[in-house]
Design a protein around this motif. Structure first.
Motif, mmCIF file in Angstrom:
data_model
loop_
_atom_site.group_PDB
_atom_site.id
_atom_site.type_symbol
_atom_site.label_atom_id
_atom_site.label_comp_id
_atom_site.label_asym_id
_atom_site.label_seq_id
_atom_site.Cartn_x
_atom_site.Cartn_y
_atom_site.Cartn_z
ATOM 1 N N CYS A 1 0.855 -1.192 0.000
ATOM 2 C CA CYS A 1 0.000 0.000 0.000
ATOM 3 C C CYS A 1 0.892 1.243 0.000
ATOM 4 O O CYS A 1 1.818 1.332 0.815
ATOM 5 C CB CYS A 1 -0.900 -0.002 1.238
ATOM 6 S SG CYS A 1 -1.997 1.429 1.351
ATOM 7 N N ASN B 1 5.818 2.332 -1.308
ATOM 8 C CA ASN B 1 4.816 1.284 -1.362
ATOM 9 C C ASN B 1 5.236 0.232 -0.344
ATOM 10 O O ASN B 1 6.161 -0.547 -0.594
ATOM 11 C CB ASN B 1 4.746 0.698 -2.775
ATOM 12 C CG ASN B 1 3.502 -0.141 -2.988
ATOM 13 O OD1 ASN B 1 2.711 -0.346 -2.074
ATOM 14 N ND2 ASN B 1 3.331 -0.631 -4.201
ATOM 15 N N GLU C 1 -2.625 5.764 1.303
ATOM 16 C CA GLU C 1 -3.355 6.355 0.173
ATOM 17 C C GLU C 1 -4.718 5.715 -0.029
ATOM 18 O O GLU C 1 -5.583 6.286 -0.690
ATOM 19 C CB GLU C 1 -2.525 6.252 -1.114
ATOM 20 C CG GLU C 1 -1.335 7.205 -1.128
ATOM 21 C CD GLU C 1 -0.685 7.285 -2.498
ATOM 22 O OE1 GLU C 1 -1.276 6.732 -3.474
ATOM 23 O OE2 GLU C 1 0.399 7.882 -2.605
ATOM 24 N N ARG C 2 -4.894 4.530 0.525
ATOM 25 C CA ARG C 2 -6.208 3.883 0.496
ATOM 26 C C ARG C 2 -6.426 3.181 1.839
ATOM 27 O O ARG C 2 -5.482 2.971 2.594
ATOM 28 C CB ARG C 2 -6.306 2.877 -0.658
ATOM 29 C CG ARG C 2 -5.316 1.737 -0.594
ATOM 30 C CD ARG C 2 -5.569 0.722 -1.703
ATOM 31 N NE ARG C 2 -4.642 -0.397 -1.642
ATOM 32 C CZ ARG C 2 -3.489 -0.457 -2.273
ATOM 33 N NH1 ARG C 2 -3.093 0.568 -3.012
ATOM 34 N NH2 ARG C 2 -2.709 -1.520 -2.167
ATOM 35 N N THR C 3 -7.646 2.866 2.122
ATOM 36 C CA THR C 3 -7.966 2.219 3.393
ATOM 37 C C THR C 3 -7.225 0.890 3.512
ATOM 38 O O THR C 3 -7.184 0.092 2.579
ATOM 39 C CB THR C 3 -9.484 1.970 3.508
ATOM 40 O OG1 THR C 3 -10.155 3.233 3.431
ATOM 41 C CG2 THR C 3 -9.819 1.304 4.828
ATOM 42 N N ASP D 1 -7.365 4.699 7.586
ATOM 43 C CA ASP D 1 -6.555 5.338 6.554
ATOM 44 C C ASP D 1 -5.210 5.788 7.104
ATOM 45 O O ASP D 1 -4.445 6.456 6.418
ATOM 46 C CB ASP D 1 -7.294 6.529 5.931
ATOM 47 C CG ASP D 1 -7.671 7.601 6.953
ATOM 48 O OD1 ASP D 1 -7.280 7.466 8.140
ATOM 49 O OD2 ASP D 1 -8.352 8.565 6.562
#
Length: 311
Positions: free
Chosen positions: A177, A191, A272-274, A287
């Motif tokens: 993520c 990431n 950046e995303r849940t 988040d």
């Protein structure tokens, strides 16, 4: 001093109110203590009970009879009250916090904790209202912990086994993520497979994420693990489980392009995303996480034999 035993009947694989409480009362009744036994009925109840007793401002020792989640709730209720001490009677499947001091067996004798000695330890403030004693994280490890409950009540499937099964399940899903991690003002983006913030050494049934962590040094350990291929995950997790990702006080040279290790007082993680996040074993979608150290915020009781070794 008042002694309050807070029992989570759902900890472990059996109903503690049926098998543990009668034995507890039989053992402590002859000691002529000023004591109470409270049984929790819902999430957060241990914190509510702890606050009710601690608010009297009288000396009190709480015994968290359950797993890491129960202990976390008791710390959350007690930490604002300097006259309150927290002990632990391990009934859960993991009880990782205790590994910072010894084994689960060291804490099983209630009489040893009654005669024990309290020491000062750090806690972590998570967001505005949560307290954590051991490890917070976001990413693969939290997703693994999130999947554990459906496995741990199976026969012969204790904390570590359930953890391993959940690992296999989750590495078959999309991993990694994009996150931004800020440690005392230093910013890192990437990431990430996972990011962990550790006050204690272990989680997940004994995974030694932060083998150099100390509970009383006023600092938190931060581990950022970059996204890697599924073929490499097994090897990295094996070292992570055993604490072998460290060489002395630093990450092993062959893992430094994968794992970044820092120490700090305040850490902010934005995804950046849940993603699934973990706060001492309590997991759910978020988040991000904001964590800061609370130096010497709690009084934790070492059973008498362990306390004697520290003198």
């Amino acid at each position: 001093m008042k002694h309050v035993f807070i029992v989570n009947p759902r900890a472990g694989k059996a109903d503690a109110s049926q098998f543990f409480v009668p034995s507890l009362i039989e053992r402590i009744a002859p000691l002529k203590l000023d004591y109470a036994v409270e049984i929790t009925t819902h999430p957060g109840h241990a914190t509510e009970i702890t606050k009710q007793y601690a608010m009297t401002r009288d000396p009190v020792r709480f015994y968290a009879c359950g797993g890491d989640g129960t202990l976390n709730e008791v710390f959350a209720g007690a930490y604002r009250y300097p006259q309150a001490e927290v002990a632990c009677v391990p009934l859960g499947s993991g009880n990782d916090f205790l590994r910072n001091f010894g084994t689960q067996e060291d804490f099983l004798r209630v009489e040893d904790s009654i005669a024990g000695k309290a020491i000062s330890i750090d806690l972590m403030q998570v967001g505005e209202h949560e307290i954590s004693a051991a490890i917070c994280s976001i990413g693969l490890d939290a997703a693994v912990a999130y999947g554990i409950p459906k496995y741990r009540r199976l026969p012969f499937c204790g904390g570590t086994m359930a953890y391993n099964i959940s690992i296999v399940e989750n590495i078959c899903k999309p991993i990694g993520c994009p996150m931004t991690v800020t440690v005392d003002g230093r910013r890192f983006t990437g990431n990430f497979l996972l990011v962990a913030v550790a006050n204690g050494m272990t989680y997940g049934g004994g995974y030694k994420a932060a083998p150099r962590a100390k509970l009383d040094d006023g600092l938190l350990e931060v581990l950022m693990v970059k996204k890697i291929s599924r073929f490499k995950i097994a090897g990295v997790i094996g070292k992570y489980q055993a604490g072998e990702h460290f060489d002395g006080d630093a990450i092993r040279p062959e893992l430094r392009d994968i794992i970044t290790y820092l120490r700090g007082e305040e850490i902010d993680i934005r995804a950046e995303r849940t993603a699934i996040a973990n706060v001492d074993g309590e997991c759910g979608p978020r988040d991000g996480l904001h964590v800061r150290v609370l130096p010497h915020a709690a009084r934790f009781v070492l059973p008498a034999p362990l306390a004697a070794k520290t003198e």
